[in-house]
Design an enzyme around this catalytic site. Structure first.
Site, mmCIF file in Angstrom:
data_model
loop_
_atom_site.group_PDB
_atom_site.id
_atom_site.type_symbol
_atom_site.label_atom_id
_atom_site.label_comp_id
_atom_site.label_asym_id
_atom_site.label_seq_id
_atom_site.Cartn_x
_atom_site.Cartn_y
_atom_site.Cartn_z
ATOM 1 N N SER A 65 0.793 -1.231 0.000
ATOM 2 C CA SER A 65 0.000 0.000 0.000
ATOM 3 C C SER A 65 0.823 1.277 0.000
ATOM 4 O O SER A 65 0.245 2.366 0.039
ATOM 5 C CB SER A 65 -0.971 0.002 1.190
ATOM 6 O OG SER A 65 -2.049 -0.875 0.945
ATOM 7 N N LYS A 68 -0.337 3.634 -2.570
ATOM 8 C CA LYS A 68 -1.379 4.656 -2.394
ATOM 9 C C LYS A 68 -0.804 6.049 -2.155
ATOM 10 O O LYS A 68 -1.536 7.037 -2.233
ATOM 11 C CB LYS A 68 -2.309 4.245 -1.249
ATOM 12 C CG LYS A 68 -3.056 2.945 -1.518
ATOM 13 C CD LYS A 68 -4.055 2.633 -0.411
ATOM 14 C CE LYS A 68 -4.830 1.345 -0.702
ATOM 15 N NZ LYS A 68 -4.095 0.134 -0.314
ATOM 16 N N SER A 125 -6.229 2.532 4.670
ATOM 17 C CA SER A 125 -5.635 1.935 3.469
ATOM 18 C C SER A 125 -6.641 1.081 2.707
ATOM 19 O O SER A 125 -6.330 -0.006 2.216
ATOM 20 C CB SER A 125 -4.413 1.073 3.849
ATOM 21 O OG SER A 125 -3.595 0.848 2.742
ATOM 22 N N LYS A 234 2.576 6.428 5.409
ATOM 23 C CA LYS A 234 1.793 5.295 4.926
ATOM 24 C C LYS A 234 2.445 3.963 5.250
ATOM 25 O O LYS A 234 3.643 3.791 5.093
ATOM 26 C CB LYS A 234 1.611 5.407 3.399
ATOM 27 C CG LYS A 234 0.574 4.462 2.817
ATOM 28 C CD LYS A 234 -0.826 4.947 3.121
ATOM 29 C CE LYS A 234 -1.863 3.888 2.850
ATOM 30 N NZ LYS A 234 -1.810 2.747 3.809
#
Length: 391
Positions: A65, A68, A125, A234
């Site tokens: 992720s 993202k 997420s 993140k």
């Protein structure tokens, strides 16, 4: 007797060699244990991109992720350009609702605001929210992925290729710690970060709040509640990627970004990130006050100008440089400034230079510039001046 003595000496020598080899192997093993806390990592200063520590930073790995981060970066640019608004509504497609992994259980045809979708992506997420955003911005997820790769190219992410917007494992979906740090730096620019800062530092929230379909959002970045100066960014986890984390923190007007990829366990990515950030803050500083130690210079003679002198000023580095902490006093300066310049001279025109060195290495080169415009003195200008003066 000689054979016995030879045998004893041989045993002693072999024993010493074995001890030496064992000590070396133990040391190498310890180094290796430090290294394999992650498959790859990097620590950078955000404004300059200076690399402070790295290990396997150019190895192509599954990003999970961390993908993202690029989704958020493109969304931020769309918002800033006025093509996307937080109040816009998105109709969820069957492709988005069919996403698996971390999700907020979007349903086909459901209407959700861009604001809530971004919140779900940043905090939880959510893969379905990421796909829904990608489709809304790009028209289709595939078209959005092309935008992701185009942006990666512009940013100089030479070892990155995106295959999807959620971060699913795929042979053609990869990045490196260095490239992930590059897109993290881009997202953390003030104009972008301000859009997402609240959600990045939110531990628990929800969407569809107060309804039967309310979905809880839990931020898996443990550093937001435990690390001094943390700002984001993140986490990411898949089978192939392992445990990943891009983390940004600021102290004393310096922002550091650490990226760790391929950690074997959840706690490991946070511990290694803290070690990297601590190392940066403990040993380095961002220095930008170049030349403040110098004697002030205020003016410079002008030949052939309507004025005989002009004011001058030092240009400053926009971001400064990263130097070992406490070494600012050791910076050596060389100033070149002529006795005079010839007109015409434009405002901000360079008229001299300042060079800064640390340990013999140039760390900064700046200009001394004209603070004002000085026009060339001509007969016409003299005549015009006299006319105005006396009539």
């Amino acid at each position: 007797m000689k054979k016995v003595l030879f045998l004893l000496v041989s045993i002693i020598l072999l024993n010493n060699v074995a001890v030496s080899v064992f000590a070396e192997e133990t040391e190498n093993e310890q180094k290796r244990e430090d290294e394999i806390e992650s498959a790859s990592y990097i620590l950078t200063e955000a404004s300059t991109g200076t690399v402070l520590s790295e290990f396997n930073a150019d190895e192509r790995l599954a990003p999970a992720s961390l993908t993202k981060i690029m989704v958020l970066l493109l969304a931020a640019e769309e918002i800033i350009a006025g093509r996307l608004s937080l109040t816009d509504t998105v109709s969820v497609s069957s492709r988005a609702s069919g996403a698996d992994g971390s999700v907020i259980w979007l349903e086909t045809g459901e209407i959700m605001s861009v604001d809530d979708l971004l919140k779900a992506v940043i905090i939880a997420s959510a893969n379905d929210a990421a796909v829904a955003l990608a489709e809304h911005i790009g028209g289709t997820e595939d078209a959005f992925v092309k935008l992701m790769n185009q942006k990666a190219y512009v940013l100089g992410m030479n070892n990155t290729n995106f295959n999807n917007a959620a971060g699913y494992d795929h042979p053609d979906h990869y990045t490196t710690a260095r490239d992930a740090a590059t897109m993290s730096r881009a997202l953390m620019r003030d104009e972008n970060y301000i859009l997402f800062s609240d959600n990045m530092l939110t531990r628990l929230s929800s969407v569809r709040t107060g309804t039967e379909k309310e979905a809880q959002l839990l931020n898996t970045n443990k550093l937001i509640t435990s690390y001094n100066g943390i700002e984001g960014i993140k986490t990411g986890t898949t089978d192939n990627a392992g445990f990943c984390l891009s983390a940004a923190a600021s102290r004393n007007e310096m922002r550091l970004i650490s990226v760790v990829m391929g950690c074997k366990d959840n706690d490991g990515r946070f511990e290694l990130s803290k070690k990297l950030l601590d190392y940066g803050f403990d040993n380095y500083e961002l220095y930008g006050d170049f030349g403040n130690e110098l004697e002030p210079f205020e003016s410079l003679s002008v030949k052939g100008g309507f004025e005989n002198e002009m004011r001058i000023t030092r240009t400053q580095s926009e971001s400064g440089i990263v130097i070992p902490k406490g070494r600012a006093k050791d910076i050596e300066y060389t100033v070149y400034l002529p006795k005079s310049v010839s007109a015409p001279v434009s405002r901000n025109q360079p008229v001299g230079t300042i060079t800064a060195k640390l340990d013999g290495k140039i760390v900064y080169e700046g200009y001394i510039a004209a603070y004002e415009t000085v026009n060339k003195l001509t007969v016409l200008k003299i005549f015009t001046f006299l006319v105005r003066r006396f009539f």
